[in-house]
Design a protein around this motif. Structure first.
Motif, PDB file in Angstrom:
ATOM      1  N   GLU A  35       0.827  -1.207   0.000  1.00 43.17           N
ATOM      2  CA  GLU A  35       0.000   0.000   0.000  1.00 43.17           C
ATOM      3  C   GLU A  35       0.863   1.260   0.000  1.00 43.17           C
ATOM      4  OE1 GLU A  35      -3.466   2.253  -0.157  1.00 43.17           O
ATOM      5  OE2 GLU A  35      -3.163   0.118  -0.510  1.00 43.17           O
ATOM      6  N   LEU A  36       1.933   1.267   0.797  1.00 44.08           N
ATOM      7  CA  LEU A  36       2.824   2.424   0.840  1.00 44.08           C
ATOM      8  C   LEU A  36       3.578   2.584  -0.482  1.00 44.08           C
ATOM      9  CD1 LEU A  36       4.244   2.299   4.477  1.00 44.08           C
ATOM     10  CD2 LEU A  36       2.325   3.630   3.596  1.00 44.08           C
ATOM     11  N   GLY A  40      -0.392   4.954  -1.094  1.00 43.19           N
ATOM     12  CA  GLY A  40      -1.556   5.024  -0.213  1.00 43.19           C
ATOM     13  C   GLY A  40      -1.166   5.155   1.242  1.00 43.19           C
ATOM     14  N   LYS A  41      -2.178   5.084   2.110  1.00 41.40           N
ATOM     15  CA  LYS A  41      -1.912   5.098   3.537  1.00 41.40           C
ATOM     16  C   LYS A  41      -2.857   4.132   4.224  1.00 41.40           C
ATOM     17  CE  LYS A  41      -4.649   9.018   5.229  1.00 41.40           C
ATOM     18  NZ  LYS A  41      -4.566  10.310   5.917  1.00 41.40           N
ATOM     19  N   GLN A  43      -4.806   3.529   7.815  1.00 39.07           N
ATOM     20  CA  GLN A  43      -5.215   4.193   9.046  1.00 39.07           C
ATOM     21  C   GLN A  43      -5.887   3.176   9.956  1.00 39.07           C
ATOM     22  OE1 GLN A  43      -7.593   7.556   8.111  1.00 39.07           O
ATOM     23  NE2 GLN A  43      -7.171   8.578  10.025  1.00 39.07           N
ATOM     24  N   THR A  49      -1.313   5.649  11.979  1.00 38.21           N
ATOM     25  CA  THR A  49      -1.407   5.736  10.527  1.00 38.21           C
ATOM     26  C   THR A  49      -0.034   5.517   9.902  1.00 38.21           C
ATOM     27  OG1 THR A  49      -3.180   7.354  10.752  1.00 38.21           O
ATOM     28  CG2 THR A  49      -2.096   7.238   8.617  1.00 38.21           C
ATOM     29  N   GLU A  51       1.979   6.040   6.429  1.00 29.79           N
ATOM     30  CA  GLU A  51       1.879   6.791   5.190  1.00 29.79           C
ATOM     31  C   GLU A  51       3.263   7.098   4.641  1.00 29.79           C
ATOM     32  OE1 GLU A  51      -0.137  10.517   5.839  1.00 29.79           O
ATOM     33  OE2 GLU A  51       0.868  10.801   7.750  1.00 29.79           O
ATOM     34  N   VAL A  52       3.292   7.643   3.437  1.00 31.70           N
ATOM     35  CA  VAL A  52       4.552   8.014   2.786  1.00 31.70           C
ATOM     36  C   VAL A  52       4.631   9.535   2.754  1.00 31.70           C
ATOM     37  CG1 VAL A  52       5.864   7.919   0.647  1.00 31.70           C
ATOM     38  CG2 VAL A  52       4.536   5.939   1.367  1.00 31.70           C
ATOM     39  N   THR A  53       5.795  10.073   3.111  1.00 36.41           N
ATOM     40  CA  THR A  53       6.001  11.514   3.041  1.00 36.41           C
ATOM     41  C   THR A  53       7.096  11.813   2.015  1.00 36.41           C
ATOM     42  OG1 THR A  53       7.639  11.493   4.823  1.00 36.41           O
ATOM     43  CG2 THR A  53       5.366  11.888   5.452  1.00 36.41           C
ATOM     44  N   LYS A  75      11.241   9.773  -0.996  1.00 34.75           N
ATOM     45  CA  LYS A  75      10.070   9.404  -0.213  1.00 34.75           C
ATOM     46  C   LYS A  75      10.533   8.604   0.992  1.00 34.75           C
ATOM     47  CE  LYS A  75       7.070   9.248  -4.218  1.00 34.75           C
ATOM     48  NZ  LYS A  75       5.858   9.970  -3.995  1.00 34.75           N
ATOM     49  N   PRO A  77       8.861   6.296   4.530  1.00 34.40           N
ATOM     50  CA  PRO A  77       7.694   5.825   5.264  1.00 34.40           C
ATOM     51  C   PRO A  77       7.585   6.576   6.586  1.00 34.40           C
ATOM     52  CG  PRO A  77       9.454   4.225   5.430  1.00 34.40           C
ATOM     53  CD  PRO A  77       9.923   5.306   4.492  1.00 34.40           C
ATOM     54  N   LYS A  78       6.349   6.755   7.040  1.00 39.69           N
ATOM     55  CA  LYS A  78       6.116   7.493   8.277  1.00 39.69           C
ATOM     56  C   LYS A  78       5.007   6.792   9.058  1.00 39.69           C
ATOM     57  CE  LYS A  78       4.450  12.008   9.807  1.00 39.69           C
ATOM     58  NZ  LYS A  78       3.939  13.306   9.349  1.00 39.69           N
TER      59      LYS A  78
END
Length: 91
Positions: A35-36, A40-41, A43, A49, A51-53, A75, A77-78
């Motif tokens: 998903e990352l 996507g993210k 939750q 959560t 997500e990718v920043t 990018k 991951p977070k």
């Protein structure tokens, strides 16, 4: 706690075999990574959560020579902890 300890603890909580629990954990890891990778993210309300920043390119310094070096953007991951997780940790 390492992965084996986590599998053991999860197996006891869920009353599953270690083998089945390891399959579930591996499937969770794969779904999150896929998903990352697709931008996507995920939750999980109360937990957090994933997500990718985007990281902007920046200039850093070489600590040995103090010379500026360019650090490329990219990018990353977070994970952002949810309220319930924060509350448990801050007791």
């Amino acid at each position: 706690m390492n992965k084996a300890d986590l599998v053991t603890a999860m197996a006891e909580k869920a009353e599953l075999s270690k083998k089945d629990t390891e399959k579930v954990l591996k499937a969770f890891e794969e779904v999150v990574m896929e998903e990352l990778r697709n931008g996507g993210k995920i939750q999980l309300v109360g937990f957090g959560t994933f997500e990718v920043t985007d990281r902007k390119p920046r200039v850093g310094r070489n600590p040995k020579t103090n010379e500026p070096i360019d650090i490329p953007g990219g990018k990353a991951p977070k994970f952002k902890a949810g309220k319930a997780l924060k509350d448990i940790v801050n007791v």
